[in-house]
Design an enzyme around this catalytic site. Sequence first.
Site: not given
Ligand code: IPM
Ligand code: MG
Length: 368
Positions: A142, A226, A254
């Site tokens: 990032y 993975d 997620d």
């Molecule tokens: C998260 C989101 C963020 C990320 C985005 C909105 C920048 O997906 O907090 O998981 O990728 O970290």
């Molecule tokens: Mg995210």
Amino acid sequence: MANPSILILPGDGIGPEVMAEVRKIIGWFGENRNLNFDLSEDLVGGAAYDAHGTPLTDATMAKAQSVDAVLLGAVGGPAYDDLDFSVKPERGLLRLRKEMDLFANLRPAQCFDALADFSSLKKDVVAGLDIMIVRELTSGSYFGEPRGISDLPDGQRVGINTQRYTTDEIRRVARSAFELARKRGNKVCSMEKANVMESGILWREEVTWVHQNEYPDVELSHMYADNGAMQLVRWPKQFDVIVTDNLFGDILSDCAAMLTGSLGMLPSASLGVPMENGRPKAMYEPVHGSAPDITGQGKANPIACILSFAMALRYSFDQGAEATRLEAAIETVLAAGARTADLLGPTGGSPISTAEMGDVIIKALDAS
Ligand code: IPM
Ligand code: MG
């Protein structure tokens, strides 16, 4: 003593709607539990861009640095899709994380009993699930340099991001994971791609170093990320605490969130090093995004944002018992059948609104 301070950044989309419910909850703790906070509010993301031409002003950044905790709603939306990368709503969020040095992102995935039927997985796979993902939040691909898009001599373009981790960056997030594990199931699983990435090899070596030298009492295992994704949907209850890097953590969290039935349920805490008053630098936010498709319709589920405030009570304000009270109130309303639209599941039924969900949680708190 002055009240602890909280900066509220509702942001975009459903952020302001769910944050309005959190304000009700904060008010309840003031009136009923003598827990008072100095609240201030400001803009972030697209809302800040609309007002100031930047997703986070220097003044807001300075305010975030000076308070005891930041509560953030959500950022982003289709209106901002075509903006230059440097002023996109997400840059505001990333700047907060980076400049506050919030390196440990705690993302619990807990399956409430009342919702075990709502997961896309079989009930026995998710019932009682309680795992904690610790995602490194200030480094890795990032933020790594070099990065960018440039032209190649042959007329093509190239896009570059750099996966980069130092010893200290790995060790400090590993320590956060081991500390949490000691208060839970005492197990940490570290995930990387040491089979293909040097940064993964270093990650594994440094996590092992911290384990051997500082936390030998905690059980440590390693997994390629993975395989980790596959194991999360195969048998998630094998995990207690998972520690992983920024990008893998984004994806795996997620995935873990959806195990619990709805992304509308999941809170997070982003913690940094302790400030002078002993509290960690901290920002709390729901894992869900700005949900532009349901914005302004009273459909959003405020529970993730309310649970994020519960995490603030626990991790910033040393009010673990009050955090548990709030979580229990949410359990109660879910068990009694209160459902926002995202929680209706395959059987349907009639949903309650964002504000009604806030109200029934307040009622459950009154009865607690
Ligand atoms: C998260 C989101 C963020 C990320 C985005 C909105 C920048 O997906 O907090 O998981 O990728 O970290
Ligand atoms: Mg995210």
